[in-house]
Scaffold this active site. Structure first.
Site, PDB file in Angstrom:
ATOM      1  N   ASP A   1       0.802  -1.227   0.000  1.00  0.00           N
ATOM      2  CA  ASP A   1       0.000   0.000   0.000  1.00  0.00           C
ATOM      3  C   ASP A   1       0.837   1.281   0.000  1.00  0.00           C
ATOM      4  OD1 ASP A   1       0.819  -0.736   2.576  1.00  0.00           O
ATOM      5  OD2 ASP A   1      -0.887   0.215   3.546  1.00  0.00           O
TER       6      ASP A   1
ATOM      7  N   GLU B   1      -0.646  -2.071   5.321  1.00  0.00           N
ATOM      8  CA  GLU B   1       0.282  -1.884   6.433  1.00  0.00           C
ATOM      9  C   GLU B   1       0.113  -0.512   7.060  1.00  0.00           C
ATOM     10  OE1 GLU B   1       3.451  -0.361   8.658  1.00  0.00           O
ATOM     11  OE2 GLU B   1       3.154   0.309   6.602  1.00  0.00           O
TER      12      GLU B   1
END
Length: 426
Positions: free
Chosen positions: A74, A141
């Site tokens: 991400d 994350e």
């Protein structure tokens, strides 16, 4: 390391593509597909869609330990200001549906590219090692939710459970170097959502209604006291108000909002310190609300939590030795524990134990990203001054040196993996 230089062109192409096309936490569909396709083409058995868009790949190569290389998928809601030719211009829907800019401002694109390159190296040189190599692309994350989601989706039931999980993270120190900590690498953290609710009212008659925004703002001014007066001075504690918003017509100047939502993050280096700080924040919130003549209602919710990133000592020693052999002692340095956080600890230690996999150990190191030109241009006459001035992770100006970061990061993963896998068959 023989053969690594031949991987650089494809690794660079993958990195630049990921950097141009970042995706927010939980929306990493394209990123996951690129990563999974690459691993599948190199002969790995690949699982997709774990815990959202998570990717897990496995390559068995005889008897030996199982070693997992982990990277993140991400990016962040940040508008890139690097001026790079490959800078992101992507926007995506934010939590309220409005478009927000997206940028790989934390280096996850480099993590993925290095992990894919290391996986390709291991796949092409199976005569150099024995065991099982696992590669994970973890979603979400940045919201500290992806590792837990993958575990709850059966990650360690659907692949060979690892003996060791290895990961690295980019940081703003000279590229070409890696850094290891002798104790904690990163802090543990938790995020609290404090919701203040009243009945709303007219801004001309504030004495007739509860004022959620005023109570929330009062908490913001009190938060520094939690760190300054409720923790031992030797205990590093960070308490930060990260956002404050109203959720109704409070944006209108003549309306007192009926709701205000305050987000608070806490960083510390022990679970006990996190618990104490969370209790203190809630106590302050309720006391601030209760001090009003018409108190707003208070609800406190813990929205995320992650443990302290603490590498296993024997794994750290073995990986550090491998890095010294690969890079030379001058390029391997120490790392002081920092108050940044992530959810890597869930994949090892107590986190893995909760999902029926005790005994999984971890190795974690930092990867330098600052190229010579950027270092020279940074203001300051000494290293300490330059390090303070350089744009760090989550900055719109954060931009790793491509070649040095990818070369060093790939070599670091390969040598660390070889240090934990079995040697070639005799």
């Amino acid at each position: 390391m023989p053969g690594l230089n031949t991987l650089l062109p494809a690794t660079t192409e993958l990195y630049l593509d990921l950097h141009r096309h970042p995706e927010l936490s939980g929306a990493e569909r394209r990123t996951a597909a690129r990563f999974a396709d690459r691993l599948e083409a190199d002969g790995f058995r690949v699982l997709r869609g774990l815990g959202g868009h998570g990717v897990a790949a496995e390559l068995a190569n005889g008897e030996g330990p199982a070693v997992l290389l982990r990277a993140e998928l991400d990016a962040l809601p940040v508008a890139e200001r690097t001026g790079a030719a490959y800078a992101s211009t992507v926007t995506a829907a934010g939590p309220d549906g409005r478009p927000v800019p997206v940028m790989h401002a934390c280096g996850h694109d480099a993590h993925l590219a290095c992990a894919a390159a290391a996986a390709r190296w291991f796949a092409a040189r199976r005569d150099s090692w024995r065991g099982t190599l696992l590669v994970v692309g973890q979603p979400a994350e940045e919201t500290l939710s992806g590792a837990r989601a993958m575990l709850e989706d059966g990650l360690y039931d659907r692949i060979t459970p690892p003996d060791v999980v290895l990961a690295q993270h980019t940081a703003a120190f000279p590229a070409g170097m890696v850094a290891h900590a002798d104790g904690p690498v990163l802090a543990g953290s938790l995020t609290l959502e404090l919701r203040f609710e009243g009945d709303g009212g007219h801004a001309a008659t504030p004495h007739l209604s509860a004022d959620p925004l005023l109570a929330a703002a009062g908490v913001v001014t009190r938060l520094p006291v939690v760190a300054a007066r409720e923790a031992d001075p030797a205990e590093r504690l960070v308490v930060t108000a990260s956002s404050l918003r109203t959720t109704d017509a409070g944006h209108t100047g003549n309306v007192i909002a009926a709701q205000a939502v305050l987000r608070v993050t806490v960083r510390a280096f022990s679970e006990a310190a996190l618990d104490r700080a969370a209790s203190a924040v809630e106590r302050v919130a309720r006391a601030e609300a209760g001090a009003a003549a018409l108190p707003p209602r208070v609800t406190v919710t813990q929205t995320s939590r992650s443990g302290v990133t603490l590498a296993t000592p024997d794994v750290t020693a073995a990986v550090r030795s491998a890095h010294v052999a690969a890079f030379g002692a001058a390029r391997v340095t120490g790392w002081p524990a920092t108050s940044a956080t992530e959810d890597f600890p869930l994949l090892t230690g107590a986190g893995a134990h909760l999902h029926g996999r005790p005994g999984i150990r971890g190795g974690y190191w930092m990867l330098g990203t600052v190229g010579p030109a950027q270092w020279a241009a940074a203001p300051g006459t000494g290293a300490a001054e330059k390090l303070r001035a350089l744009p760090g992770n989550h900055s719109p100006h954060y931009l790793p040196s491509v070649r040095l970061t990818l070369e060093t990061g790939t070599t670091a993963l390969v040598t660390a993996g070889l240090a934990r896998l079995a040697g070639p068959a005799r």
